[in-house]
Design an enzyme around this catalytic site. Structure first.
Site, PDB file in Angstrom:
ATOM      1  N   GLU A 164       2.462   0.244  -4.636  1.00 43.44           N
ATOM      2  CA  GLU A 164       1.408   0.858  -5.164  1.00 43.44           C
ATOM      3  C   GLU A 164       1.966   2.882  -4.361  1.00 43.44           C
ATOM      4  OE1 GLU A 164      -1.564   2.340  -2.274  1.00 43.44           O
ATOM      5  OE2 GLU A 164      -3.386   2.640  -4.447  1.00 43.44           O
ATOM      6  N   ASP A 197       0.754  -1.395   0.036  1.00 46.03           N
ATOM      7  CA  ASP A 197      -0.223   0.082   0.138  1.00 46.03           C
ATOM      8  C   ASP A 197       1.023   1.247  -0.200  1.00 46.03           C
ATOM      9  OD1 ASP A 197      -2.360   1.339  -0.145  1.00 46.03           O
ATOM     10  OD2 ASP A 197      -1.675   1.780   2.208  1.00 46.03           O
TER      11      ASP A 197
HETATM   12  C1  NOJ Z   1      -4.170   3.453  -0.522  1.00 43.74           C
HETATM   13  C2  NOJ Z   1      -4.877   2.429  -0.724  1.00 43.74           C
HETATM   14  O1  NOJ Z   1      -5.373   1.789  -1.753  1.00 43.74           O
HETATM   15  C3  NOJ Z   1      -6.279   3.689  -0.016  1.00 43.74           C
HETATM   16  O2  NOJ Z   1      -8.276   2.861  -0.573  1.00 43.74           O
HETATM   17  C4  NOJ Z   1      -6.588   3.720   1.193  1.00 43.74           C
HETATM   18  O3  NOJ Z   1      -7.612   4.685   1.394  1.00 43.74           O
HETATM   19  C5  NOJ Z   1      -4.693   4.346   1.212  1.00 43.74           C
HETATM   20  N1  NOJ Z   1      -3.905   4.060   0.570  1.00 43.74           N
HETATM   21  C6  NOJ Z   1      -4.407   4.705   2.864  1.00 43.74           C
HETATM   22  O4  NOJ Z   1      -3.893   3.309   3.539  1.00 43.74           O
END
Ligand code: NOJ
Ligand code: MG
Length: 580
Positions: free
Chosen positions: A299, A232
């Protein structure tokens, strides 16, 4: 096997004829690909996937009951968004225990059963690893507030700035979800950093104990059988230690994230280093167990040069790639074939030598493809991502073109939408792409037997659902399934690739490999009839081509022949063609 035979034949040829002729580049046997390099990763948003116990939220037993659907799609692995203990302030991305399952989703035993069942079916399970922050309900945070060692510095704490006698946050940083990224904690007498919700304090990677603790989290889940992790928001991991103010971007209003240019909070050197360290943890695990590489997919929505660096350099081998979000970020309802070509080429040209490209069409943070780019373009985009080299990533529901649901302000769950306020929530909300999966046309779209589901089921379910598309002669689902199957072809795995725009709005992708069947993907991205001369791209395309996959409603069906390189495309019509 075939690779070894080819090598033997080549060596034998050299011995017999003493001299070796230079080999055409395409004839050099390619290194065998690892499982993840040709994979389709299917993202499951657990709370909205399938509810087994009628409480209105999806759960692990629900996922297990539908593994046959995932297997049937032909995909390689399912990636599960967070299933961990969580107050669910940010859809489970606020984690109160990194090594347990939230009761909403079941138990660790349910997880073990899911893994065992997936294994039987030959499916891999990948988990979401959320290293940037925990929940404020995590024991670590509670102890950090009290300065109990070793937790004292597990989070990013900073003293207040006193301006004209009043207490202010240490700097001007904003949260992704709006407003200051700092929250005052009375008990500790300091501010803590939260780049997301107030209930999501940022973890501090300058503390070696924390670094070790998070590596143990990876080990915990690998020991339970996971094939890798989606990491993440890696871009947000570290911050400049001096905590300097960030310069203004010249956009947005002062409370918004986009008000600042994030030179001190995004893509810091520490992030790249941590990814390398996690890769080592995964490699160690593979080496000590079954030798099968575990994968890391990171990500970040950063500019391309910063994203590409998460691939690591040539000294960092191993299964790791940063998500390619450039189709998501660059293609909308108003884009044309040239835009699409540019996005594909720009990314492809940046992928370092020897690394594996990937193509992501959607996720739980983005409006669904049907709404973002258009229902009529669904099949063409799936054809594109499935026939380009490398990995494809699908968000659950996109395999049959589910549309965004509608969620009222009262029903809103997403903290980003709540912070935007009732007036503006529709511009910020991620709830529409998170509404329950539409399995069939029964109550709650077959998702749950509950009277009320955690987010409302979209009213569109009677029209768009999996069961209906399975029964139809032509459907997005069938196109998707055919494409996943087609990906096994040699030229789609190892072939070279070129992209072309023909006519006013047609994108062509050619995949060729010597001595193998070639593939051509033709996407009419616009609303006018097009007639293209394929032989302009390659003379060979004037020979008979066979249609392998057609978009829903296309004039020419599977098995038809296109001759003389003359391809007619009705508005939005798309095909994958082949030639032996
Ligand atoms: C990226 C995630 O995909 C998203 O859904 C989330 O709100 C943020 N990171 C914080 O963890
Ligand atoms: Mg449930």
């Amino acid at each position: 096997m075939r690779l070894q035979i080819t090598i033997c034949l080549l060596l034998l040829g050299c011995l017999v004829f003493v001299t070796c002729n230079p080999i055409d580049k395409n004839e050099i046997p390619l290194t065998e690909k690892e499982w993840w390099q040709t994979a389709v990763f299917y993202q499951i948003y657990p709370r909205s996937f399938k509810d087994s116990d009628g409480d209105g939220s999806g759960d692990l037993k629900g996922i297990q009951s539908q593994l046959s659907h995932i297997k049937d799609l032909g995909v390689t692995a399912a990636w599960l968004s967070p299933i961990y203990t969580s107050p669910q302030v940010d859809g489970g991305y606020d984690i109160a225990n990194f090594t347990d399952v939230d009761p909403l989703y079941g138990t660790l035993e349910d997880f073990d059963n899911l893994i065992a069942e997936a294994k039987k079916l030959g499916l891999k399970i990948v988990l979401d690893f959320v290293p940037n922050h925990s929940s404020d309900k995590h024991e670590w945070f509670k102890k950090s507030v009290k300065r109990i060692d070793p937790y004292t510095n597990y989070y990013v704490w900073a003293d207040a700035k006193i301006v004209n006698g009043t207490r202010q946050p240490p700097n001007n940083w904003n949260s992704y979800f709006k407003f200051s990224a700092w929250e005052w904690n009375e008990e500790r007498g300091q501010y803590y950093l939260h780049l997301f919700a107030i209930q999501q304090p940022d973890l501090n990677y300058r503390d070696p104990n924390l670094v070790k603790e998070m590596k143990d989290v990876l080990r915990f889940w690998m020991n339970r059988g996971v094939a890798g992790f989606r990491v993440d928001i890696i871009s947000a991991l570290g911050e400049d230690e001096a905590l300097p103010d960030e310069p203004l971007s010249g956009n947005c209003s002062p409370d918004d994230y986009c008000y600042l240019n994030h030179i001190y909070t995004e893509d810091q050197p520490l992030n790249y280093d941590m990814v390398v360290q996690w890769r080592d943890v995964l490699k160690e695990h593979a080496a000590a167990t079954d030798k099968v590489p575990r994968v890391i997919m990171t990500e970040s929505y950063s500019e391309i040069d910063k994203t590409i660096k998460y691939f690591g350099n040539e000294t960092h081998d191993g299964a790791c790639f940063p998500f390619n979000f450039y189709i998501i970020m660059g293609i909308s309802q108003s884009s044309n074939a040239q835009d699409l070509k540019n996005v594909v080429d720009n990314y492809f040209n940046k992928v370092p030598k020897g690394r594996t490209p990937n193509w992501v069409l959607g996720n739980h943070d983005q409006h669904r493809v049907a709404d973002r780019v258009g229902v009529k373009r669904i099949d063409g985009l799936n054809m594109l991502t499935m026939t380009l080299p490398g990995v494809a990533v699908t968000y659950n529901g996109e395999e049959f073109g589910q549309e965004d649901g509608f969620v009222t302000w009262e029903e809103t769950q997403d903290p980003q939408a709540i912070n935007a306020g009732e007036e503006n929530y529709l511009g910020a909300t991620r709830d529409p792409e998170r509404t329950p999966l539409q399995w069939d046309d029964s109550k709650n779209a077959g998702f749950s037997t509950a009277e009320k589901t955690w987010l409302p089921v979209s009213q569109k379910y009677k029209e768009t659902n999996l069961k209906k598309q399975k029964a139809e002669k032509e459907s997005h689902y069938k196109v998707y399934k055919d494409l996943v199957k087609l990906r096994q072809a040699d030229a789609l795995i190892n072939g070279d690739f070129s992209s072309h725009v023909e006519g006013s709005n047609v994108l062509l992708i050619l995949r060729k490999l010597n001595n193998s069947k070639l593939f051509l993907t033709a996407i009419n991205f616009g609303d006018i009839h097009e007639e293209v001369d394929l032989s302009k791209i390659d003379k060979i395309l004037a020979e008979n081509l066979k249609i392998e996959v057609s978009s829903v409603g296309a004039a020419q069906t599977q098995g038809s022949i296109v001759s003389n390189g003359k391809l007619h495309l009705h508005p939005y019509e798309s095909y994958v063609l082949s030639k032996n």
